[in-house]
Design an enzyme around this catalytic site. Structure first.
Site, PDB file in Angstrom:
ATOM      1  N   GLY A  46       0.832  -1.196   0.000  1.00  0.00           N
ATOM      2  CA  GLY A  46       0.000   0.000   0.000  1.00  0.00           C
ATOM      3  C   GLY A  46       0.865   1.244   0.000  1.00  0.00           C
ATOM      4  N   CYS A  88       6.364  -0.321   6.686  1.00  0.00           N
ATOM      5  CA  CYS A  88       5.904   0.860   5.946  1.00  0.00           C
ATOM      6  C   CYS A  88       7.019   1.275   4.992  1.00  0.00           C
ATOM      7  CB  CYS A  88       5.619   1.987   6.940  1.00  0.00           C
ATOM      8  SG  CYS A  88       5.129   3.538   6.180  1.00  0.00           S
ATOM      9  N   HIS A 130      -3.761   0.910   7.815  1.00  0.00           N
ATOM     10  CA  HIS A 130      -2.431   1.531   7.783  1.00  0.00           C
ATOM     11  C   HIS A 130      -2.416   2.735   6.835  1.00  0.00           C
ATOM     12  CE1 HIS A 130       2.127   1.216   7.737  1.00  0.00           C
ATOM     13  NE2 HIS A 130       1.884   2.002   6.709  1.00  0.00           N
ATOM     14  N   HIS A 134      -2.320   7.070   7.428  1.00  0.00           N
ATOM     15  CA  HIS A 134      -1.361   8.010   6.830  1.00  0.00           C
ATOM     16  C   HIS A 134      -2.020   9.343   6.477  1.00  0.00           C
ATOM     17  CE1 HIS A 134       2.578   6.203   6.251  1.00  0.00           C
ATOM     18  NE2 HIS A 134       2.067   5.090   5.779  1.00  0.00           N
TER      19      HIS A 134
HETATM   20 NI    NI Z   1       2.999   3.270   5.543  1.00  0.00          NI
END
Ligand code: NI
Length: 150
Positions: A46, A88, A130, A134
């Protein structure tokens, strides 16, 4: 399409709140296309627009070859829990244990502005949470039980 530079840990833009997308135009489509290409090149599941330096509420998620573009996404319902390892692309080499819902339903707009809802479980649910975090400047290191570097 083009690969964009991914903003890394320490850049304060990651802490900023992204603005709603109002124009569903070529500029947005190019951004989404570039985000997908950048995510794939970095082998991620992602990517949020803020991670390429654009404070717009847009994310791409790809799990099990299913690519989903979410514009102005909102989580509308969650069910269950899962505890697992998360990383991430803005924190290369860092991993944390994060508890997320097992099932998540999101309401969003597509790249043309049409509203839709989508549900995901397991890794897809984790990616939804997640990436949507952000958009509000929230990072996985904030909610991880522990963060380790490899
Ligand atoms: Ni991330």
């Amino acid at each position: 399409m083009a690969i964009r530079r991914i903003v890394k840990d320490g850049d304060e833009i990651l802490r900023k709140k992204s603005r709603p997308v109002e124009q569903f135009d070529q500029r947005l489509w190019t951004l989404l296309d570039d985000m997908t290409e950048t995510m794939r090149k970095a082998d991620g599941a992602g990517l949020a627009a803020v991670q390429v330096g654009i404070l717009k509420r847009a994310v791409v998620v790809e799990v099990d070859d299913q690519l989903i573009e979410l514009v102005n996404p909102e989580i509308v319902s969650v069910k269950g829990k899962q505890r697992g390892t998360e990383g991430c692309l803005s924190f290369p080499g860092k991993w944390g244990t994060v508890t997320r819902p097992m099932h998540v339903t999101v309401k969003a707009q597509d790249r043309y502005g049409k509203e839709f809802t989508v549900s995901g479980s397991e890794l897809m649910a984790r990616a939804f949470c997640h990436e949507i975090d952000h958009l509000d400047g929230k990072l996985f290191v904030d909610v991880a039980e522990e963060v380790i570097a490899d």
